[in-house]
Design an enzyme around this catalytic site. Structure first.
Site, PDB file in Angstrom:
ATOM      1  N   ASP A  59       0.759  -1.232  -0.110  1.00 17.57           N
ATOM      2  CA  ASP A  59       0.056  -0.003   0.031  1.00 17.57           C
ATOM      3  C   ASP A  59       0.938   1.360  -0.099  1.00 17.57           C
ATOM      4  O   ASP A  59       2.150   1.105   0.438  1.00 17.57           O
ATOM      5  CB  ASP A  59      -0.904   0.051   1.076  1.00 17.57           C
ATOM      6  CG  ASP A  59      -0.213   0.031   2.682  1.00 17.57           C
ATOM      7  OD1 ASP A  59       0.608  -1.121   2.673  1.00 17.57           O
ATOM      8  OD2 ASP A  59      -0.330   0.609   3.587  1.00 17.57           O
ATOM      9  N   GLU A  60       0.354   2.421  -0.521  1.00 17.14           N
ATOM     10  CA  GLU A  60       0.713   3.623  -0.374  1.00 17.14           C
ATOM     11  C   GLU A  60       2.127   3.871  -0.900  1.00 17.14           C
ATOM     12  O   GLU A  60       3.027   4.608  -0.073  1.00 17.14           O
ATOM     13  CB  GLU A  60       0.707   4.208   1.227  1.00 17.14           C
ATOM     14  CG  GLU A  60      -0.716   4.252   1.833  1.00 17.14           C
ATOM     15  CD  GLU A  60      -0.737   4.514   2.985  1.00 17.14           C
ATOM     16  OE1 GLU A  60      -1.718   5.341   3.118  1.00 17.14           O
ATOM     17  OE2 GLU A  60      -0.010   4.214   3.871  1.00 17.14           O
TER      18      GLU A  60
END
Lengths: 567, 554
Positions: free
Chosen positions: A336-337
């Site tokens: 993620d991210e």
């Protein structure tokens, strides 16, 4: 009103009260209104020729809890209200436990770590009052464990410690709607001692959760001892005392598996990895670079140098070393991210890309494929975060399980790609939301995922929302996560319990309640229905040493129906 | 780097230096940068005759904290980074406490239990860098106690060394406001005595001096009152969920010895449904439904204050409770009175008809008579703001007013000339933001959303919109924990360290800097944990070890 309808009404009220204890509610449950009490010499008779050791331990724990639980029924007067009834109640001497003829006999731990699609947790529990008998049967030892958990929840204590119920005869035929019912814990932002994790696993097992998704490392600290790279935790943990040693890991996993809980470890990558730079600065781009908000979603910035062949080799070895020690069939690489400026402003990454004549997107694809390849090599199903698929279009393997986290809306997009998924949407399940901003010098800042997710909010989740019927099979289940920027052992119990139980029931019972009604139908969350059961679970948790929060004043808890909005 | 730039760096570093770990921040402080160690046989002596027992006990606790806190400084590398300075460090072997010339010893307890305006908490603390004795001087034992609290926050530990790296230290300190409180509601859910004592300890560590004990409410009556024991017998959640007279004595003296006065609240005439368990005749609309028509939360039920028997009863109850609590302050509540409840109550309507009074006039009589009973016991009544802003009742000018509904109402209370205590829900309610708690309301949110962060409380201005004259009416303020969704299971993490933000606000005065406060507040939380209080994490430990690195704009 005729006499029969009055009687029927009374019966309904009694049913609502007496059989209200179970959480998660079984898929099929019928109960009577007769009392039954446990013999002081109550025994569990195992009719299994060679019972596995962890099943025997489970039976011992059940017997011990039937001794030590002191939870009194939540009614005005508590146990004394039932004294007369209990005095005259028939006595149950034993519970007979058996496996269906011809079933394989494997340990609970083995069943728990089967492929997620191959698990069976079903069981049948029958308790009669005339004569007093109790039988529990299942196809597999894991089902017996679930049945024992249900059996434990049936009983109330009086002040002398006598255990009784008021809902005999009782017939339970039960099996979960989804095999994946999880809790995700972040042990990197702040560290949790092993004892806290073990206590959490115990409580998880009491509500039949089946997976601990362990977000063990992140940018802030690296508390995981890795055989191939002991320097990662030696230099990246908050302190020498804040490390999960390889022994700790095995201990935690064994404790979990014996309680019907599989452990999915997440090594979040290539973002969320700054802590690696303490030992291996050569593998991290933009470590703690300022302003952090340009290079990461939270401080400190720093990501693996995915374009670097040596970093890729390092990541391969890291995942291999960790995967080799995990008995489960699932492992997550997070994903993620990820932040592009972190790489585009990193001189080494840019020169690696140029030298290899690839784009950052190529490098990201290569990284994901490589890591998923390692996870597959160890016979595990790879998990990945939804933005890696939806935002970055990473080429994931077909049997990947996608962790849908940003919003519940993303589930349909993942399903449209034909990928399996678990639900972990921040707008329903994040346990940390609503406690305000944790960044410094931000006076008006609120939690990014405001508001607080109440148990009712989590409970209202529909696992099949926006999915077509033929996409339903793609949903393995879901989990509620605790991100630990503002949590630590000090508040672990109250921030998690009893809210996490809402998720446990959603994924045990499915999109609808066992009676076919929608989860948020008329009165579902009233204190005569789900809230009554949840209040009871909360008091049981407290009785067993878990600091579950009060959902209401005790006045309300003792008077189901009187503290509803419309009462 | 030019010298000028270097100086800026040094200054910035100094802003985060460990002496900034003091909480609340002293009014005047000078510190150096020498390491000073505590001698293993470190002594604290009190000079003078007639040293009270609670001061001697406080000295004993301080010595325990000094050697048992074992708090490593919050810096990358923790205490090990300071170890190289240990060998050359001077050793401090003695702290001497003495009263200023002319002052005489009285117990901390008696000093703490004075009226807020009469409390003297000032102290002067000197810790020389050369190892010569440290001193605390004050006009009162309460001041000496505050100085001890500050002294115990100066020290870190590494291995077996207890040290500061900020010697010499000179502090001249006194609170900006005399009332710095914490309110706990023990009626919605019960808290065992041990949890209250632990909370009192923690309060004393940040120099909170007032425990506002909202002890009973409509849900339960856990207070055993001599002569009125049926209230708890029938109104407590269970016989083990009662504060007996000896529990109350224990809590009051435990608090007093820690510089904390206990203001009890018997909330009337609303919030009293539980009295019906023992005296059904005294309560109007008990558990009337729909509750939302008759009360702000279930169960409905309020005292029949128009009835002279009830008024008498309450006056006597107040007198009996007043004897249990030596404080000069006694809260009679007065919030959230619901008139629908009385509209449907036949006895109340009959009483009003018989006396020819309106409900408001009857409330005035009730208030005057019950307050008179308290004043006869030497108590100053404290009321929630509605008694001043909503109802037309006669109050003594000495009455203190708790402003809770909104900080916007402070001005109106001040304009009426009452001394006031800040307790605004929009700044100081610890329970906000956890969602609705009534059943069958799946989308319900907390009525006072959102969660009140420590930053938000810390930013409060106690004299906003007040004239200079009105500002003098501000006694101080407090955080509050209403317990619909709280209990012993979460009392530590929901209260700490957030309640410390108002402790500093009302000790040091408003206008504190959030960036420099955060590292100090981390220190508070970490020290609390060392002392067994489960203070919550405000940030990842990575941030706690790197002041400023996790600021919004870092």
């Amino acid at each position: 009103m005729s006499l029969t309808s009055v009687l029927r009404l009374i019966l309904c009220v009694l049913l609502a009260q007496y059989a209200s204890a179970l959480w998660p509610i079984p898929r099929s449950l019928s109960t009577g209104t007769s009392p039954l009490k446990l013999s002081p010499r109550f025994a569990v008779r195992l009719e299994i020729s060679t019972p596995p050791a962890d099943l025997l331990s489970a039976v011992s724990r059940t017997r011990a809890r039937l001794q030590s639980d002191r939870f009194e029924r939540l009614v005005l007067g508590r146990a004394s209200a039932d004294a007369k009834t209990v005095h005259a109640a028939p006595v149950l001497a034993s519970l007979t436990v058996s496996l269906t003829a011809g079933s394989p006999i494997r340990t609970v731990a083995e069943e728990t770590t089967q492929d997620i699609d191959a698990r069976s947790e079903s069981y049948v529990l029958i308790v009669t009052d005339h004569p007093p008998t109790a039988t529990l049967s299942a196809n597999l030892t894991l089902g017996l464990l679930r049945g024992l958990t249900t059996f434990e929840q049936l009983w109330y204590s009086n002040s002398q410690g006598t255990k009784y119920l008021l809902s005999a005869p009782l017939f339970v035929e039960d099996a979960p709607a989804f095999p994946y019912r999880g809790f995700s814990l972040d042990t990197s932002r702040n560290f949790y001692p092993v004892a806290d994790i073990l206590r959490t696993l115990d409580a998880m097992s009491w509500v039949k959760l089946s997976v601990l998704y362990w977000h063990v490392i992140d940018s802030q600290s690296f508390p995981l001892e890795v055989e191939a790279f002991p320097e990662l935790s030696a230099k990246g943990a908050y302190s020498a005392a804040e490390v999960y040693t390889r022994n700790d890991i095995q201990h935690i996993i064994q404790h979990a598996n014996e309680r019907g809980i599989d452990v999915v470890m997440e090594l979040d990558s290539p973002g969320h990895t700054t802590a690696i730079s303490a030992a291996h600065p050569e593998h991290i781009a933009c470590p703690a670079k300022s302003p952090w908000s340009k290079y990461a979603n939270e401080p400190p910035a720093g990501q693996l140098r995915i374009a670097s062949p040596s970093t890729l080799a390092f990541a391969r070895t890291l995942f291999s070393s960790v995967a080799a020690a995990l008995p489960g069939t699932m492992m997550s690489s997070g994903g993620d991210e990820v932040n592009l400026p972190c790489w585009t402003e990193d001189q080494q990454t840019m020169s690696d890309l140029a030298r290899r004549n690839i784009t950052i997107s190529d490098a990201l694809n290569e990284f994901v494929q490589t890591i998923q390849g390692v996870i597959k090599e160890y016979g595990k199903t790879p998990f990945i975060k939804s933005d890696m698929v939806l935002t970055h279009n990473a080429p994931v393997v077909n049997d990947t399980v996608v962790v849908v986290w940003q919003t519940s809306q993303d589930a349909a997009s993942v399903a449209d790609r034909g990928l399996r998924l678990i639900h972990q949407p921040s707008n329903y399940f994040y346990l940390d939301c609503g406690a305000g901003e944790w960044l410094g010098n931000d006076i008006l800042g609120n939690s990014w995922c405001d508001p607080f997710k109440t148990w009712q909010r989590a409970y209202s989740f529909d696992p099949y929302a926006n999915l077509t019927a033929d996409q339903h099979d793609l949903v393995l289940g879901g989990q509620m996560p605790l991100w630990s920027e503002q949590s630590s052992p000090e508040n672990l119990d109250p921030i998690v319990w009893p809210r996490l139980a809402a998720g446990a029931e959603v994924f045990w019972t499915g999109a609808r309640l066992p009676d076919g009604s929608p989860r948020l139908g008329q009165n579902t969350t009233s204190s005569t229905h789900a809230l009554a059961r949840l209040n009871e679970l909360r008091y049981r948790l407290v009785d067993r040493g878990v600091n579950a929060i009060a959902l209401q004043p005790k006045w309300c808890v003792l008077r189901p129906g009187e503290c509803d909005l419309d009462s | 780097m030019k010298l000028f730039a270097l100086r800026v760096v040094v200054l910035l570093a100094a802003a985060y230096s460990p002496v900034e770990a003091l909480w609340p921040q002293p009014q005047n402080i000078q510190t150096g940068s020498e390491t000073l160690r505590l001698a293993p046989g470190f002594q604290i002596t009190v000079v003078g005759h007639g040293v009270p027992g609670d001061l001697i006990a406080a000295v004993g606790r301080t010595k325990q904290y000094l050697f048992q806190d074992r708090l490593e400084r919050l810096v990358v590398g923790r205490g090990a980074v300071d170890a190289p300075t240990f060998s050359k460090a001077k050793v401090l072997s003695r702290l001497t406490l003495s009263l200023a010339k002319g002052a005489s010893f009285a117990s901390i307890t008696s000093e703490a239990q004075k009226a807020p305006e009469d409390r003297d908490e000032a102290y002067h603390l000197v810790v020389p860098a050369d190892g010569s004795g440290a001193t605390i001087t004050a006009n009162s034992t309460l001041g000496l106690f505050r100085g001890l609290t500050t002294f115990s926050q100066l020290w870190y530990a590494h291995d077996n060394t207890v040290y500061t790296i900020s010697a010499p230290v000179t502090i001249q300190d006194a609170p900006a406001y005399p009332y710095r409180g914490l309110m706990l509601d023990t009626a919605r859910n019960y808290y065992p005595v041990a949890d209250i004592k632990r909370t009192l300890d923690a309060m004393s560590w940040v120099k909170i001096n007032q425990f506002h004990w909202h002890i009973v409410d409509s849900q339960s009556f856990p207070l055993q009152v001599p002569g009125f024991t049926d209230l708890a017998e029938k109104g407590a959640y269970s016989s083990s969920q009662v504060y007996t007279q000896s529990d109350v004595r224990d809590i009051v003296s435990y608090a007093g010895a820690r510089g904390i006065d206990v203001m009890v609240e018997i909330d009337t005439p609303g919030h009293t449904a539980i009295i019906a368990e023992a005296h059904p005749d005294f309560v109007a609309c008990p558990q009337a439904t729909p509750w939302a028509t008759y009360a702000n939360e279930p169960p409905a039920g309020q005292l029949r204050f128009a009835n002279a028997t009830v008024t008498n009863y309450v006056a006597n109850l107040f007198s009996a409770v007043a004897k249990l609590f030596p404080s000069t302050l006694f809260s009679t509540g007065g919030d959230e009175l619901n008139t629908n409840c009385y509209d449907i109550d036949t006895p109340t309507q009959a009483a009003l008809n018989a006396t020819g009074r309106t409900l408001e006039q009857a409330l005035d009589v009730f208030t005057q008579e019950t307050h008179r009973a308290l004043e006869a016991k030497g108590k100053t009544p404290v009321v929630w703001e509605e008694m001043v802003l909503v109802h037309n009742v006669t109050l003594s000018k000495e009455t203190k007013v708790l402003v809770w509904i909104s900080s916007d109402n402070v001005k109106a209370v001040a304009q009426k000339g009452y001394k006031l205590i800040h307790a605004a829900s929009d700044y100081f309610y610890l329970d906000c933001g956890a969602g609705g708690w009534v059943g069958n309301f799946p989308s319900g949110n907390s009525w006072c959303d959102p969660f009140k962060t420590w930053q938000h409380s810390y930013s409060f201005d106690p004299v906003a919109n007040l004239t200079a004259e009105e500002s003098k009416l501000v006694l101080g303020g407090q955080h509050l924990l209403w317990a619909e969704q709280s209990g012993p299971q979460n009392v530590d993490p929901i209260v700490w360290p957030r309640a410390a933000s108002s402790a500093e606000l009302f000790w040091s005065g408003p206008g504190g800097n959030l960036s420099t406060a955060l590292p100090r507040l981390h220190d508070v939380a970490y020290r609390f944990r060392q002392r067994g209080v489960n203070a919550i994490s405000l940030q990842p430990e990575w941030c706690a070890l790197r002041p400023g690195a996790c600021d919004l704009t870092a």
